[in-house]
Design a protein around this motif. Structure first.
Motif, PDB file in Angstrom:
ATOM      1  N   LEU A 195       0.812  -1.220   0.000  1.00 26.55           N
ATOM      2  CA  LEU A 195       0.000   0.000   0.000  1.00 26.55           C
ATOM      3  C   LEU A 195       0.845   1.270   0.000  1.00 26.55           C
ATOM      4  CD1 LEU A 195      -2.913  -0.885   2.475  1.00 26.55           C
ATOM      5  CD2 LEU A 195      -2.853  -1.103  -0.013  1.00 26.55           C
ATOM      6  N   ASN A 196       2.066   1.180   0.531  1.00 26.84           N
ATOM      7  CA  ASN A 196       2.900   2.388   0.409  1.00 26.84           C
ATOM      8  C   ASN A 196       4.113   2.141  -0.482  1.00 26.84           C
ATOM      9  OD1 ASN A 196       4.613   1.055   2.071  1.00 26.84           O
ATOM     10  ND2 ASN A 196       4.985   2.797   3.422  1.00 26.84           N
ATOM     11  N   GLN A 197       3.998   1.095  -1.303  1.00 26.71           N
ATOM     12  CA  GLN A 197       4.996   0.853  -2.342  1.00 26.71           C
ATOM     13  C   GLN A 197       6.362   0.446  -1.805  1.00 26.71           C
ATOM     14  OE1 GLN A 197       3.361   0.255  -5.120  1.00 26.71           O
ATOM     15  NE2 GLN A 197       4.352   1.737  -6.437  1.00 26.71           N
ATOM     16  N   ILE A 199      -4.962   4.647  -4.703  1.00 21.12           N
ATOM     17  CA  ILE A 199      -5.057   5.409  -3.464  1.00 21.12           C
ATOM     18  C   ILE A 199      -5.492   6.818  -3.810  1.00 21.12           C
ATOM     19  CG2 ILE A 199      -3.780   6.320  -1.481  1.00 21.12           C
ATOM     20  CD1 ILE A 199      -2.226   3.731  -1.451  1.00 21.12           C
ATOM     21  N   ASP A 200      -6.630   7.213  -3.240  1.00 21.43           N
ATOM     22  CA  ASP A 200      -7.187   8.524  -3.517  1.00 21.43           C
ATOM     23  C   ASP A 200      -7.331   8.732  -5.028  1.00 21.43           C
ATOM     24  OD1 ASP A 200      -8.306  10.771  -2.500  1.00 21.43           O
ATOM     25  OD2 ASP A 200      -6.428  11.872  -2.239  1.00 21.43           O
ATOM     26  N   GLY A 201      -7.738   7.667  -5.706  1.00 23.39           N
ATOM     27  CA  GLY A 201      -7.989   7.745  -7.142  1.00 23.39           C
ATOM     28  C   GLY A 201      -6.757   7.610  -8.024  1.00 23.39           C
ATOM     29  N   ILE A 202      -5.590   7.431  -7.394  1.00 21.12           N
ATOM     30  CA  ILE A 202      -4.357   7.344  -8.186  1.00 21.12           C
ATOM     31  C   ILE A 202      -3.870   5.902  -8.249  1.00 21.12           C
ATOM     32  CG2 ILE A 202      -1.937   8.049  -8.291  1.00 21.12           C
ATOM     33  CD1 ILE A 202      -2.934  10.613  -6.722  1.00 21.12           C
ATOM     34  N   ASP A 203      -3.667   5.408  -9.467  1.00 19.50           N
ATOM     35  CA  ASP A 203      -3.208   4.037  -9.674  1.00 19.50           C
ATOM     36  C   ASP A 203      -1.703   3.959  -9.403  1.00 19.50           C
ATOM     37  OD1 ASP A 203      -2.461   1.544 -10.567  1.00 19.50           O
ATOM     38  OD2 ASP A 203      -3.641   1.650 -12.410  1.00 19.50           O
ATOM     39  N   LEU A 204      -1.326   3.117  -8.444  1.00 20.36           N
ATOM     40  CA  LEU A 204       0.095   3.022  -8.080  1.00 20.36           C
ATOM     41  C   LEU A 204       0.965   2.546  -9.231  1.00 20.36           C
ATOM     42  CD1 LEU A 204       0.219   1.501  -4.468  1.00 20.36           C
ATOM     43  CD2 LEU A 204      -0.241   3.819  -5.208  1.00 20.36           C
ATOM     44  N   ALA A 205       0.369   1.758 -10.139  1.00 24.43           N
ATOM     45  CA  ALA A 205       1.164   1.185 -11.227  1.00 24.43           C
ATOM     46  C   ALA A 205       1.370   2.183 -12.368  1.00 24.43           C
ATOM     47  CB  ALA A 205       0.489  -0.078 -11.753  1.00 24.43           C
ATOM     48  N   THR A 225       2.635   8.178 -11.828  1.00 23.35           N
ATOM     49  CA  THR A 225       2.429   8.378 -10.395  1.00 23.35           C
ATOM     50  C   THR A 225       3.756   8.675  -9.698  1.00 23.35           C
ATOM     51  OG1 THR A 225       0.517   6.911 -10.395  1.00 23.35           O
ATOM     52  CG2 THR A 225       1.564   7.303  -8.266  1.00 23.35           C
ATOM     53  N   ASN A 226       3.744   9.738  -8.939  1.00 23.00           N
ATOM     54  CA  ASN A 226       4.938  10.136  -8.187  1.00 23.00           C
ATOM     55  C   ASN A 226       4.965   9.367  -6.863  1.00 23.00           C
ATOM     56  OD1 ASN A 226       6.774  11.357  -6.475  1.00 23.00           O
ATOM     57  ND2 ASN A 226       6.400  13.406  -7.313  1.00 23.00           N
ATOM     58  N   ILE A 227       5.817   8.361  -6.815  1.00 25.05           N
ATOM     59  CA  ILE A 227       5.817   7.460  -5.658  1.00 25.05           C
ATOM     60  C   ILE A 227       6.234   8.179  -4.373  1.00 25.05           C
ATOM     61  CG2 ILE A 227       6.947   5.410  -4.679  1.00 25.05           C
ATOM     62  CD1 ILE A 227       4.684   4.925  -6.775  1.00 25.05           C
ATOM     63  N   ASN A 228       7.139   9.094  -4.498  1.00 30.32           N
ATOM     64  CA  ASN A 228       7.555   9.817  -3.290  1.00 30.32           C
ATOM     65  C   ASN A 228       6.420  10.639  -2.713  1.00 30.32           C
ATOM     66  OD1 ASN A 228      10.155   8.803  -3.222  1.00 30.32           O
ATOM     67  ND2 ASN A 228      10.848  10.316  -4.713  1.00 30.32           N
ATOM     68  N   LYS A 229       5.669  11.278  -3.614  1.00 29.67           N
ATOM     69  CA  LYS A 229       4.498  12.052  -3.185  1.00 29.67           C
ATOM     70  C   LYS A 229       3.499  11.134  -2.497  1.00 29.67           C
ATOM     71  CE  LYS A 229       1.938  15.896  -3.492  1.00 29.67           C
ATOM     72  NZ  LYS A 229       1.210  15.536  -2.296  1.00 29.67           N
ATOM     73  N   LEU A 230       3.315   9.962  -3.092  1.00 33.36           N
ATOM     74  CA  LEU A 230       2.363   9.013  -2.549  1.00 33.36           C
ATOM     75  C   LEU A 230       2.784   8.531  -1.163  1.00 33.36           C
ATOM     76  CD1 LEU A 230      -0.040   7.071  -3.995  1.00 33.36           C
ATOM     77  CD2 LEU A 230       1.594   5.512  -2.976  1.00 33.36           C
ATOM     78  N   ARG A 231       4.068   8.281  -1.002  1.00 34.82           N
ATOM     79  CA  ARG A 231       4.563   7.820   0.305  1.00 34.82           C
ATOM     80  C   ARG A 231       4.325   8.868   1.378  1.00 34.82           C
ATOM     81  NH1 ARG A 231       9.543   5.038  -1.608  1.00 34.82           N
ATOM     82  NH2 ARG A 231       8.839   2.945  -2.101  1.00 34.82           N
ATOM     83  N   GLU A 232       4.330  10.143   0.974  1.00 32.27           N
ATOM     84  CA  GLU A 232       4.026  11.197   1.956  1.00 32.27           C
ATOM     85  C   GLU A 232       2.587  11.074   2.445  1.00 32.27           C
ATOM     86  OE1 GLU A 232       4.765  14.955   0.041  1.00 32.27           O
ATOM     87  OE2 GLU A 232       6.738  14.274  -0.610  1.00 32.27           O
TER      88      GLU A 232
END
Ligand code: ADP
Ligand code: ADP
Length: 230
Positions: A50-52, A63-69, A73-80
Motif C-alpha cells: 500500500l505504500n509501495q 489510493i485517492d484515485g491514483i493508480d500506483l502502477a 504516479t509520483n511514488i515519493n508524493k504518494l509515500r508522503e
C-alpha cells in the motif's frame, strides 16, 4: 468515499513464494480496518504494497484515485500521503524526539524550521510527550519511542496511516499508552489500517476486521458481528 481500493492483488516474491492471492479490499475515508491472521499469512506484505515498499505482481491498487502502477504516479508524493508505523520504531538515535518529528517536514515538505518546530511540538503534545521533547531515543521507553514514531508519521500530514504490529516489540505495560494514542487518532477521523494481535483494540476501535490466511483475504466482518458470533 473510497480512499484505498485494492483489486485482485497478487504478490509473488522472486523465490516463488506467493504472499498475496487475489486480495481485494476497499477502505473508505475515516475508516479503521484491523487485519488479523497467523504469522506468514501476508498481512505485512499487504501493508507494504500500500505504500509501495513492495511492488505487486498483478492486480491494481488505487489510493485517492491514483493508480500506483501508473508510470506517471509520483511514488515519493504518494509515500508522503501514506504514513507507516513499524514494529521497531526506527528513530534517528542522534536526534531528539523533537528533531525526529521535524526532520521530514523540513527535508521533504520544505517547511521552515519555525513551522516544523511548531507543528512538531503540537504533535508531541498530542501523543502525550510534551515533557520529553528534548530527550534522545535512548532515554525514552519503548512506548514513548513508538509515540514519537507516530508523531513523526503524522507530521507528514498523511491521508492514511498504516500500522504494522505497532505494539509487538513493547513491554506489556507500555502497550496501552500506544493503543490509546491510536484510539484517539481513530476518533479524530484518521483513516487507519492496522495489523495487530490486540483483540481488545480490534473490538473497540475497528470499523471492520479483515482476516488473512495463506495470502488470501478470507473474511471481512464488523467487530460487533465477529465478537458476538464467537
Ligand atoms: P505476516 O505479516 O502475515 O506475518 P508476511 O507478509 O510477512 O506475513 O509474509 C507472507 C509470506 O511471504 C511469508 O511466507 C513470508 O515468508 C513471505 N515473504 C515475506 N517477505 C518476503 C521476501 N522479501 N521474499 C520472499 N518471501 C517473503
Ligand atoms: P514481519 O514479522 O514484520 O512480517 P518478518 O520477520 O517475517 O517480518 O520478516 C522480516 C523481513 O524479512 C521483512 O522485510 C520481510 O519482507 C523479509 N522476509 C520475510 N520472509 C522472507 C523470506 N522467506 N525470504 C526473504 N525475505 C523474507
Amino acid at each position: 468515499k473510497p480512499l484505498i481500493v485494492a483489486q485482485q492483488v497478487n504478490k509473488i516474491f522472486t523465490n516463488g513464494c506467493q504472499a498475496l492471492k487475489d486480495v481485494s479490499l476497499t477502505i473508505c475515508e475515516g475508516e479503521v480496518v484491523v487485519i488479523i491472521g497467523p504469522s506468514g499469512s501476508g498481512k505485512s506484505t499487504f501493508l507494504r504494497t500500500l505504500n509501495q515498499l513492495e511492488t505487486i505482481s498483478s492486480g491494481t491498487i488505487c489510493i485517492d484515485g491514483i493508480d500506483l502502477a501508473d508510470k506517471r504516479t509520483n511514488i515519493n508524493k504518494l509515500r508522503e500521503e501514506v504514513g507507516m508505523v513499524f514494529q521497531s520504531f526506527n528513530l534517528f538515535p542522534h536526534k531528539t524526539a523533537l528533531g525526529n518529528v521535524m526532520l521530514a517536514p523540513m527535508k521533504v515538505l520544505g517547511q521552515s524550521k519555525g513551522q516544523a518546530l511548531e507543528s512538531a511540538r503540537n504533535l508531541l503534545y498530542r501523543v502525550g510527550l510534551h515533557d520529553r521533547m528534548d530527550h534522545y531515543p535512548s532515554r525514552l521507553s519503548g512506548g514513548q519511542q513508538q509515540r514519537v514514531a507516530i508523531a513523526r508519521s503524522l507530521a507528514m500530514k498523511p491521508k492514511v496511516l498504516l500500522f504494522d504490529e505497532p505494539t509487538s516489540a513493547l513491554d506489556p505495560e507500555m502497550v496501552g499508552e500506544v493503543l490509546d494514542v491510536m484510539k484517539e487518532l481513530a476518533q479524530e477521523g484518521m483513516t487507519m489500517v492496522v495489523v495487530t494481535h490486540e483483540m481488545g483494540f480490534a473490538r473497540e476501535v475497528a470499523d471492520r476486521l479483515v482476516f488473512m490466511e495463506e495470502g488470501e483475504l478470507i473474511l471481512e466482518e464488523t467487530p460487533e458481528r465477529f465478537f458476538n458470533s464467537s
